[in-house]
Design a protein around this motif. Structure first.
Motif, short mmCIF file in Angstrom:
data_model
loop_
_atom_site.label_atom_id
_atom_site.label_comp_id
_atom_site.label_asym_id
_atom_site.label_seq_id
_atom_site.Cartn_x
_atom_site.Cartn_y
_atom_site.Cartn_z
N SER A 80 0.49 -5.19 7.70
CA SER A 80 -0.62 -4.24 7.76
C SER A 80 -0.13 -2.81 7.48
O SER A 80 -0.79 -2.05 6.76
CB SER A 80 -1.31 -4.29 9.12
OG SER A 80 -1.85 -5.56 9.35
N HIS A 83 0.63 -2.33 3.76
CA HIS A 83 -0.61 -2.14 3.01
C HIS A 83 -1.17 -0.73 3.23
O HIS A 83 -1.66 -0.10 2.29
CB HIS A 83 -1.64 -3.19 3.39
CG HIS A 83 -1.30 -4.56 2.92
ND1 HIS A 83 -1.18 -4.91 1.60
CD2 HIS A 83 -1.02 -5.69 3.62
CE1 HIS A 83 -0.86 -6.18 1.49
NE2 HIS A 83 -0.75 -6.68 2.71
N GLU A 84 -1.10 -0.25 4.46
CA GLU A 84 -1.59 1.10 4.78
C GLU A 84 -0.79 2.16 4.01
O GLU A 84 -1.37 3.11 3.46
CB GLU A 84 -1.52 1.35 6.28
CG GLU A 84 -1.92 2.76 6.71
CD GLU A 84 -3.37 3.10 6.51
OE1 GLU A 84 -3.68 4.30 6.50
OE2 GLU A 84 -4.20 2.19 6.36
N ARG A 87 -1.73 2.05 0.36
CA ARG A 87 -3.04 2.66 0.20
C ARG A 87 -2.94 4.18 0.21
O ARG A 87 -3.55 4.88 -0.60
CB ARG A 87 -3.99 2.19 1.31
CG ARG A 87 -5.41 2.71 1.16
CD ARG A 87 -6.25 2.46 2.40
NE ARG A 87 -5.77 3.17 3.58
CZ ARG A 87 -5.92 4.48 3.79
NH1 ARG A 87 -6.48 5.24 2.89
NH2 ARG A 87 -5.47 5.03 4.90
N ARG A 88 -2.13 4.71 1.11
CA ARG A 88 -1.96 6.16 1.20
C ARG A 88 -1.31 6.75 -0.05
O ARG A 88 -1.70 7.83 -0.50
CB ARG A 88 -1.11 6.52 2.42
CG ARG A 88 -1.87 6.41 3.71
CD ARG A 88 -0.96 6.55 4.91
NE ARG A 88 -1.71 6.48 6.13
CZ ARG A 88 -2.12 7.53 6.81
NH1 ARG A 88 -1.81 8.74 6.43
NH2 ARG A 88 -2.82 7.37 7.91
N ALA A 90 -1.45 5.47 -3.08
CA ALA A 90 -2.46 5.41 -4.14
C ALA A 90 -3.50 6.51 -3.97
O ALA A 90 -3.91 7.16 -4.93
CB ALA A 90 -3.12 4.04 -4.14
N GLU A 91 -3.91 6.72 -2.73
CA GLU A 91 -4.89 7.75 -2.42
C GLU A 91 -4.35 9.15 -2.76
O GLU A 91 -5.05 9.98 -3.33
CB GLU A 91 -5.21 7.69 -0.93
CG GLU A 91 -6.63 8.00 -0.59
CD GLU A 91 -6.87 7.74 0.89
OE1 GLU A 91 -6.31 8.48 1.73
OE2 GLU A 91 -7.60 6.79 1.18
#
Length: 187
Positions: A80, A83-84, A87-88, A90-91
């Motif tokens: 998890s 993945h977080e 995601r960060r 990519a953001e």
């Protein structure tokens, strides 16, 4: 904190999912530092890792009723967190605008290319390692986890597993050699 059995992990996780704040606190206290160390292997930005870990626990609490059961909490949390962090990254790539400065745009794109290359390479290595670990016997894998993740000494491992000291040495040697050979074959 002591290492929990699969049954204890499952019970703790189910209590947390049912809204038991004390169970949530135990999960947090047991795995917070582990996740920080793990996250720092993925990202060199310690503050981002700490924020990601805090957000992970916040999201877990808010979405606890939708979570699946697990008797192995640590890998669940590590996945998890990974993945977080992805995601960060990519953001953050999507939030920069250097339209007014071609020099900054070039530098950013160059850095992003190298970061993505390193990240892709790291992910590919991680996937190769996961495949190699699957080929280890459960006994050898357990020995390696205790030695390298739990930072236990060989004598302590021998006592915990109920085997002699030399068997621990043999398992570690066999496991490391197997992983090295498998990673060299794939690379």
């Amino acid at each position: 904190m002591k290492k929990l059995t699969a049954h204890e992990n499952l019970t703790l996780w189910q209590q947390f999912k049912s809204g038991d704040a004390h169970a949530f606190q135990l999960v947090y206290l047991k795995y917070y530092k582990v996740l920080i160390r793990y996250g720092n292997k993925i990202s060199m930005d310690t503050e981002q890792v700490m924020d990601a870990v805090h957000d992970l626990f916040l999201n877990l609490w808010n979405r606890r009723t939708f979570l699946s059961d697990t008797d192995n909490i640590e890998p669940y949390l590590k996945t998890s967190l990974r993945h977080e962090l992805v995601r960060r990254v990519a953001e953050s790539r999507n939030s920069y605008s250097f339209d007014d400065s071609p020099e900054l745009t070039y530098e950013f794109e160059k850095d992003a290319f190298y970061y993505q290359h390193d990240s892709d390479e790291r992910e590919a290595t991680f996937q190769r390692l996961e495949k190699a670990v699957e080929d280890l016997s459960p006994r050898v894998w357990e020995t390696l986890k205790m030695r390298y993740f739990d930072k236990m000494g060989n004598q302590e491992i021998a006592e915990k597993m109920g085997i002699n000291y030399q068997s621990v040495n043999n398992n570690i040697h066999r496991g490391v050699e197997t992983l090295r050979l498998k990673l060299d074959q794939v690379a």
